[in-house]
Design a protein around this motif. Structure first.
Motif, mmCIF file in Angstrom:
data_model
loop_
_atom_site.group_PDB
_atom_site.id
_atom_site.type_symbol
_atom_site.label_atom_id
_atom_site.label_comp_id
_atom_site.label_asym_id
_atom_site.label_seq_id
_atom_site.Cartn_x
_atom_site.Cartn_y
_atom_site.Cartn_z
ATOM 1 N N ASN A 5 13.176 2.069 -1.264
ATOM 2 C CA ASN A 5 11.933 2.630 -1.774
ATOM 3 C C ASN A 5 11.381 3.608 -0.742
ATOM 4 O OD1 ASN A 5 9.127 3.005 -2.365
ATOM 5 N ND2 ASN A 5 9.257 1.244 -3.727
ATOM 6 N N GLU A 40 7.093 -3.659 0.040
ATOM 7 C CA GLU A 40 7.529 -3.834 -1.347
ATOM 8 C C GLU A 40 7.348 -5.289 -1.757
ATOM 9 O OE1 GLU A 40 11.026 -1.663 -3.657
ATOM 10 O OE2 GLU A 40 11.758 -3.086 -2.173
ATOM 11 N N SER A 42 7.793 -6.262 -5.191
ATOM 12 C CA SER A 42 8.825 -6.456 -6.207
ATOM 13 C C SER A 42 9.391 -5.076 -6.536
ATOM 14 C CB SER A 42 8.231 -7.111 -7.467
ATOM 15 O OG SER A 42 7.395 -6.200 -8.155
ATOM 16 N N THR A 44 8.642 -3.215 -8.835
ATOM 17 C CA THR A 44 7.615 -2.322 -9.374
ATOM 18 C C THR A 44 6.287 -2.378 -8.617
ATOM 19 O OG1 THR A 44 6.870 -4.005 -10.947
ATOM 20 C CG2 THR A 44 8.554 -2.435 -11.711
ATOM 21 N N GLU A 45 6.127 -3.338 -7.706
ATOM 22 C CA GLU A 45 4.835 -3.527 -7.034
ATOM 23 C C GLU A 45 4.932 -3.284 -5.530
ATOM 24 O OE1 GLU A 45 2.565 -6.898 -9.557
ATOM 25 O OE2 GLU A 45 4.254 -7.592 -8.360
ATOM 26 N N SER A 47 2.451 -3.378 -1.812
ATOM 27 C CA SER A 47 1.237 -3.855 -1.166
ATOM 28 C C SER A 47 1.210 -3.267 0.228
ATOM 29 C CB SER A 47 1.197 -5.392 -1.125
ATOM 30 O OG SER A 47 2.250 -5.886 -0.327
ATOM 31 N N ARG A 60 -3.020 -3.047 -2.989
ATOM 32 C CA ARG A 60 -2.176 -3.561 -4.072
ATOM 33 C C ARG A 60 -1.967 -2.416 -5.035
ATOM 34 N NH1 ARG A 60 0.374 -8.053 -3.472
ATOM 35 N NH2 ARG A 60 0.416 -8.363 -5.694
ATOM 36 N N GLY A 62 1.358 0.084 -7.225
ATOM 37 C CA GLY A 62 2.725 0.293 -7.663
ATOM 38 C C GLY A 62 3.121 1.744 -7.520
#
Length: 140
Positions: A5, A40, A42, A44-45, A47, A60, A62
């Protein structure tokens, strides 16, 4: 195949008020500065944290794929015993085809809004709804 990512990591963050007066010095437009650490949660999420001397917010949010990729966060935290909430949206600056790997540093550019008011210097109030532009440059 594993994909990394591009938002995950540590970034140097600066934001500036959107004031069109060319006569104002850059330091007079500074809205915020600090460090941005993105992790990362997940696929899609995301933090992380954003903060500087005397303030820190938990992030928080995405990200979205596209050209360019997009990141969106809400930052919340207690600063001086008072709740601060800011919303961030940014885009990963695409790599220039004629750049060199050793010279081009990844960057995120975007916008931040103060979501709720909070106390300011000298007993003033920093109102909700103030929008600033930001950039973040990868630190590691």
């Amino acid at each position: 195949m594993s994909v990394t990512n591009p938002f995950v990591g540590n970034w140097t963050y600066r934001s500036f008020l959107n004031d069109p007066d060319i006569g104002k010095a850059a330091n007079d437009l500074l809205f915020g500065e600090g460090t941005l650490a993105i992790t990362e949660e997940s696929v899609t999420e995301l933090s992380g944290t954003i903060g500087g001397p005397g303030w820190a917010l938990d992030l928080r949010g995405g990200f979205g794929y596209g050209s360019p990729m997009q990141v969106r966060f809400q930052g919340k935290g207690a600063v001086g015993g008072e709740e601060w909430i800011y919303d961030y949206i940014g885009w990963l600056v695409p790599v220039w085809p004629n750049s060199t790997d050793r010279l081009e540093v990844p960057a995120i550019v975007g916008s931040v809004v103060r979501t709720i008011p909070h106390s300011g210097d000298g007993g003033s109030t920093n109102p909700a709804g103030v929008v600033a532009s930001f950039y973040a440059v990868r630190a590691s």
